[in-house]
Structure formats: structure tokens, C-alpha cells
Design an enzyme around this catalytic site. Structure first.
Site, PDB file in Angstrom:
ATOM      1  N   HIS A 180      -2.872  -4.781 -10.356  1.00  0.00           N
ATOM      2  CA  HIS A 180      -3.533  -3.500 -11.071  1.00  0.00           C
ATOM      3  C   HIS A 180      -4.074  -3.793 -12.310  1.00  0.00           C
ATOM      4  CE1 HIS A 180      -3.044  -0.731  -7.762  1.00  0.00           C
ATOM      5  NE2 HIS A 180      -1.755  -1.422  -7.681  1.00  0.00           N
ATOM      6  N   GLU A 230     -10.497  -0.423  -5.296  1.00  0.00           N
ATOM      7  CA  GLU A 230      -9.389  -1.043  -4.431  1.00  0.00           C
ATOM      8  C   GLU A 230      -9.693  -2.811  -4.154  1.00  0.00           C
ATOM      9  OE1 GLU A 230      -6.414   0.290  -2.106  1.00  0.00           O
ATOM     10  OE2 GLU A 230      -6.901   2.112  -2.178  1.00  0.00           O
ATOM     11  N   GLY A 247      -2.047   2.176  -6.890  1.00  0.00           N
ATOM     12  CA  GLY A 247      -2.787   2.453  -8.263  1.00  0.00           C
ATOM     13  C   GLY A 247      -2.177   3.738  -9.002  1.00  0.00           C
ATOM     14  N   CYS A 296       1.004  -1.150   0.080  1.00  0.00           N
ATOM     15  CA  CYS A 296       0.132  -0.035   0.072  1.00  0.00           C
ATOM     16  C   CYS A 296       0.921   1.194  -0.042  1.00  0.00           C
ATOM     17  CB  CYS A 296      -1.044  -0.237   1.454  1.00  0.00           C
ATOM     18  SG  CYS A 296      -2.005   1.496   1.416  1.00  0.00           S
ATOM     19  N   CYS A 346      -5.064   5.986  -3.841  1.00  0.00           N
ATOM     20  CA  CYS A 346      -4.433   4.587  -3.853  1.00  0.00           C
ATOM     21  C   CYS A 346      -2.850   4.753  -4.248  1.00  0.00           C
ATOM     22  CB  CYS A 346      -4.993   3.455  -4.702  1.00  0.00           C
ATOM     23  SG  CYS A 346      -4.215   1.996  -4.875  1.00  0.00           S
TER      24      CYS A 346
END
Length: 294
Positions: free
Chosen positions: A175, A224, A236, A78, A233
Site C-alpha cells: 500500500h 486497488e 487499505g 484481502c 478495501c
């Protein structure tokens, strides 16, 4: 069980941070889920746990970084959380270093505190191979897009579209990035859950909706896995930018506008790590009693 916690946020992506440097608390998936619940617990997109460096990596890293999504499941990485992690261990005087090496399930990262209060994280190399993501392309159509490869994901009628072209990439977690004309108008909540659980992604996937505004700026929304749409994110943003650069749409330094704020992503291309810079702020602190069986 009474445990102290710190609530933090990075570009609106919010976290509960726990200090387990003296030993694990032994929380269950149900207890992580309860803690993240915005009605019964503290409320957060993810729970971040600070642990001492694993014995096998004691000479290589300063801490271990463990992440649980709001559904209670543990995940690999993260990015916004990594910035908050670095700010937390420095502010709590768990370290005096401003460049901190941290072990995650996705590998070692090195957040660095900047003089302006922001934090830069070396997020490592993007990974494009199907095995690394992981991604199962069997039977799917593909097309070249610059140096990237886009894949057609068929979707059910309930998703609002027959399918969508995505660039699969891993930034330590999987992703699927798609281009949209308007991030603000993108069907994130309708389409996101179907992409997240698409059978071509055996560990589920984060669904990114990227609007290219110019070669140095994008708008981004991300659905997510295990958390739903969040205000930002970090991984992301990294995945979207490297996909855009690989497609020939973006320059090497890109500002990413999320609902929660601005992130800056830099990538010099193949063989180079992705650098992410953004805010990391403490919101409040407290102690909470966690029930044995939420």
C-alpha cells in the site's frame, strides 16, 4: 463447466465465493476474469476460493484462502474478503468454530465472528521495510513524519500532479498511503492508476487516499491494484490507520468511513497486530456455466 457460487459483500467490497474444499476447479486467469466481469459473469471485485487446509499446515489452520482480483491475477490478501470468507464457512457449516485460522499467501490470519454479526480479523503486523512491501526507494526523496517515513513519488503530467508524498506499508499486500484534504474530492481515478503502476513498486501497489477527520475517524478511498477503485478495501483501511497512527495523527482505535460502509481498525503500535472489524453479508447464491475459453 457449471459451478455453484455465493455472492457476498463486506462494506460494499463485493465477492464471488467458491467452495473448493473437495478439490480445485482448475479455473484459469481468463475464467476468473470472466466470472468477475459485471456484464458477462456474476460481477465482483475479487473471487474468493475456500480450500481445505494444506497438508503442511493441517495442524495449524482450518482452511486455505485464495484470492483473485477482477483482472484474473492472484493476490496475497484481502481484508474485507477475509470477513466474508469466515462468514461463508460458518454459514455453510464447513466449520462450527467462531474463531477460524486461515492460510493465505501473506501468512496465517484468524477471523472471529462476533455476536452482532460482524467479523473481526487479526490482520497481523504491518511491515514497513522496503523488502517486505516491496518498495524500491532508490533516488526518491524522503521525510520523517512522526515515526513514519514519507516518500516523494514523481508522477507524469497525466496524473494531474508533479508527485505525491506517500507512506509505503504492507498489510500482506503493498500500500501507498497519502493524506488528502477531502477524500470525496481526491483525484482517485486520475492519479490511482499511475501510483498503482509506479516503477518504485515492482509488484504494483494499492493507492490509498486518506482524509483525517479527527483522531478517531478517517474517510478513505482506495484504488486497488488489479481492480480499480472499490467501495471498500480492508487491507487499505488497515494500512491507512497504521500510517496515520505512526505519523502521530490518529489514536489506537479508528473508524474508517468508506464509500461502502464503516470499518473499525485497532492498532496498539509496534509489535502489535492490526485488528479489523466490519460487516460480512451474503447477497445471493446460484450456479453459473463458465465457458472453457471466455
Amino acid at each position: 463447466m457449471n459451478i455453484p457460487f455465493t455472492k457476498m459483500q463486506g462494506a460494499g467490497n463485493d465477492f464471488v465465493v467458491l467452495d473448493e474444499t473437495q478439490g480445485p476447479s482448475g479455473l484459469t486467469a481468463e475464467q476468473y476474469r470472466w466470472l468477475a466481469d459485471r456484464h458477462f459473469g456474476v460481477g465482483a471485485d475479487q473471487i474468493l476460493t475456500v480450500r481445505a487446509a494444506p497438508a503442511s499446515l493441517a495442524d495449524k489452520v482450518d482452511f486455505e484462502y485464495v484470492i483473485h482480483n477482477s483482472d484474473g491475477g492472484e493476490v496475497e490478501q484481502c481484508g474485507n474478503g477475509a470477513r466474508c470468507f469466515a462468514r461463508y464457512v460458518y454459514d455453510k457449516q464447513l466449520t462450527t468454530k467462531t474463531a477460524i485460522r486461515v492460510s493465505t499467501r501473506a501468512g496465517i490470519i484468524e477471523p472471529q465472528l462476533q455476536e452482532d454479526g460482524r467479523v473481526t480479523v487479526n490482520m497481523g503486523l504491518p511491515r514497513w521495510s522496503a523488502e517486505a512491501i516491496p518498495f524500491l526507494p532508490n533516488g526518491l526523496r524522503s521525510q520523517a513524519a512522526g515515526e513514519a517515513e514519507r516518500w516523494w513519488l514523481p508522477l507524469p503530467a497525466e496524473a494531474g500532479a508533479e508527485g505525491v508524498w506517500v507512506v509505503p506499508v504492507s498489510m500482506g499486500n503493498p500500500h501507498a498511503v497519502q493524506l488528502v484534504e477531502s477524500a470525496a474530492q481526491a483525484p482517485v481515478l486520475q492519479m490511482g492508476p499511475w501510483i498503482e503502476s509506479h516503477p518504485s513498486f515492482p509488484q504494483r501497489v494499492n493507492a490509498g487516499f486518506m482524509e483525517v477527520q479527527n483522531r478517531g475517524r478517517i474517510a478513505l478511498r482506495v484504488y486497488e491494484r488489479g481492480a480499480g477503485e472499490t467501495l471498500a478495501c480492508g487491507t487499505g483501511a488497515c494500512a491507512a490507520v497504521v500510517s496515520g497512527i505512526a505519523m502521530g495523527l490518529l489514536d489506537s482505535r479508528v473508524d474508517v468511513q468508506t464509500k461502502g460502509g464503516m470499518l473499525t481498525i485497532e492498532w496498539a503500535g509496534a509489535g502489535s497486530p492490526v485488528l479489523m472489524t466490519g460487516p460480512a453479508l451474503t447477497v445471493f447464491e446460484g450456479t453459473i456455466e463458465i465457458p472453457a475459453s471466455p
